[in-house]
Design a protein around this motif. Sequence first.
Motif, PDB file in Angstrom:
ATOM      1  N   MET A  92      70.089 -45.344  66.881  1.00 32.18           N
ATOM      2  CA  MET A  92      69.480 -45.662  68.031  1.00 32.18           C
ATOM      3  C   MET A  92      67.613 -44.815  68.050  1.00 32.18           C
ATOM      4  N   ALA A  93      67.464 -45.472  68.668  1.00 37.33           N
ATOM      5  CA  ALA A  93      65.801 -45.979  69.289  1.00 37.33           C
ATOM      6  C   ALA A  93      65.801 -44.223  69.711  1.00 37.33           C
ATOM      7  N   VAL A  94      64.355 -42.895  68.844  1.00 38.63           N
ATOM      8  CA  VAL A  94      64.390 -41.975  70.044  1.00 38.63           C
ATOM      9  C   VAL A  94      63.319 -42.273  70.204  1.00 38.63           C
ATOM     10  N   GLY A  95      62.452 -40.585  71.052  1.00 43.07           N
ATOM     11  CA  GLY A  95      61.323 -40.499  71.426  1.00 43.07           C
ATOM     12  C   GLY A  95      60.731 -41.634  71.925  1.00 43.07           C
ATOM     13  N   PHE A  96      59.621 -41.460  71.776  1.00 38.96           N
ATOM     14  CA  PHE A  96      58.382 -42.518  72.684  1.00 38.96           C
ATOM     15  C   PHE A  96      57.441 -42.756  72.279  1.00 38.96           C
ATOM     16  N   TRP A  97      56.524 -44.174  72.624  1.00 38.27           N
ATOM     17  CA  TRP A  97      55.345 -44.130  71.718  1.00 38.27           C
ATOM     18  C   TRP A  97      54.142 -44.008  72.185  1.00 38.27           C
ATOM     19  N   SER A  98      53.015 -43.458  72.412  1.00 36.76           N
ATOM     20  CA  SER A  98      51.700 -43.873  72.971  1.00 36.76           C
ATOM     21  C   SER A  98      50.558 -44.329  72.621  1.00 36.76           C
ATOM     22  N   ASP A  99      49.440 -43.873  73.021  1.00 39.63           N
ATOM     23  CA  ASP A  99      48.226 -44.327  72.032  1.00 39.63           C
ATOM     24  C   ASP A  99      47.900 -45.881  71.499  1.00 39.63           C
ATOM     25  N   PHE A 100      48.711 -47.272  72.204  1.00 39.72           N
ATOM     26  CA  PHE A 100      48.725 -48.404  71.173  1.00 39.72           C
ATOM     27  C   PHE A 100      47.517 -48.883  70.475  1.00 39.72           C
ATOM     28  N   PRO A 101      47.406 -48.959  69.461  1.00 43.16           N
ATOM     29  CA  PRO A 101      46.538 -49.637  68.506  1.00 43.16           C
ATOM     30  C   PRO A 101      46.094 -51.393  69.129  1.00 43.16           C
ATOM     31  N   ASP A 102      45.027 -51.915  69.220  1.00 45.09           N
ATOM     32  CA  ASP A 102      44.881 -52.567  70.136  1.00 45.09           C
ATOM     33  C   ASP A 102      45.417 -54.553  69.909  1.00 45.09           C
ATOM     34  N   PHE A 103      46.023 -55.086  70.843  1.00 43.89           N
ATOM     35  CA  PHE A 103      47.047 -56.077  70.222  1.00 43.89           C
ATOM     36  C   PHE A 103      48.721 -55.676  70.201  1.00 43.89           C
ATOM     37  N   THR A 104      48.815 -54.152  70.348  1.00 44.84           N
ATOM     38  CA  THR A 104      50.426 -54.153  70.317  1.00 44.84           C
ATOM     39  C   THR A 104      50.281 -53.150  71.934  1.00 44.84           C
ATOM     40  N   ARG A 105      51.843 -53.361  72.210  1.00 43.06           N
ATOM     41  CA  ARG A 105      52.416 -52.700  73.372  1.00 43.06           C
ATOM     42  C   ARG A 105      53.657 -52.146  73.065  1.00 43.06           C
ATOM     43  N   SER A 106      54.191 -51.287  74.229  1.00 41.55           N
ATOM     44  CA  SER A 106      55.043 -50.902  74.343  1.00 41.55           C
ATOM     45  C   SER A 106      56.513 -51.926  75.144  1.00 41.55           C
ATOM     46  N   MET A 107      57.800 -51.414  74.442  1.00 44.94           N
ATOM     47  CA  MET A 107      58.812 -52.193  74.600  1.00 44.94           C
ATOM     48  C   MET A 107      60.221 -51.056  75.247  1.00 44.94           C
TER      49      MET A 107
ATOM     50  N   ASN B  76      65.026 -46.047  75.919  1.00 43.57           N
ATOM     51  CA  ASN B  76      64.460 -45.310  77.069  1.00 43.57           C
ATOM     52  C   ASN B  76      63.148 -46.558  76.598  1.00 43.57           C
ATOM     53  N   SER B  77      62.447 -45.929  78.262  1.00 36.99           N
ATOM     54  CA  SER B  77      60.731 -45.539  78.496  1.00 36.99           C
ATOM     55  C   SER B  77      60.424 -46.114  76.818  1.00 36.99           C
ATOM     56  N   ALA B  78      59.334 -47.009  76.680  1.00 36.29           N
ATOM     57  CA  ALA B  78      58.413 -46.789  74.897  1.00 36.29           C
ATOM     58  C   ALA B  78      58.950 -46.653  74.565  1.00 36.29           C
ATOM     59  N   ASP B  79      60.242 -46.661  73.524  1.00 32.41           N
ATOM     60  CA  ASP B  79      61.093 -46.521  72.950  1.00 32.41           C
ATOM     61  C   ASP B  79      60.280 -46.981  71.356  1.00 32.41           C
TER      62      ASP B  79
END
Length: 190
Positions: free
Chosen positions: A89-104, A108-111
């Motif tokens: 299962m996807a866990v945690g979340f991502w932040s500080d996205f490099p150019d041309f990338t995004r959360s999904m 859970n939010s931004a996992d």
Amino acid sequence: MVRLWFSVVLVYVAASVLQQGDARGSGAPSSACQSLTPQHVNITESTADNPYTIMPASTTYQPGGTLRVQIMGGAFRGIFLQARNTNNMAVGFWSDFPDFTRSMQCNNSADSVTHQNTTEKPAGTNFTWNAPRDSPGTIVFVATIAQARETFWANITSTDISGGNRAGFNLGAAVFSLLTFVMTNQILQG
């Protein structure tokens, strides 16, 4: 004759536009959350040697902490990246996205991280993963990386990453301190 050529050209243009529309230039679809497989029409995973490596900055993480994750091996155009626990299962979340990338969001939010467009992203692109406050235990980073629409590798994995204790609390040190206190009191009392 002109009418026939016009029809042929119109069919060719329509087919080209539809085929490009299936390239998922704006990122991975939510239907790919579990399999991490792109939904490119009539395209299968490359059988060539995978040139990409997922390089976490450490082999351990602290609950509530962050961990830098780098994609090595050459430029790429598409990505779908997650941290997964032993239950897959996807866990945690991502932040500080490099150019041309995004959360999904998958669970859970931004996992998850995906591309915003098919602009080339440089080798060595860094992503920031944020561990949950409650340790999910050992995790692994998993990605599908597309070099081009027709060339991608699915389910690329990092080495296992071990979860530590909460930052600022070390169980071993706490037990040692408690034992030292008890033994010191025993000696002083007699």
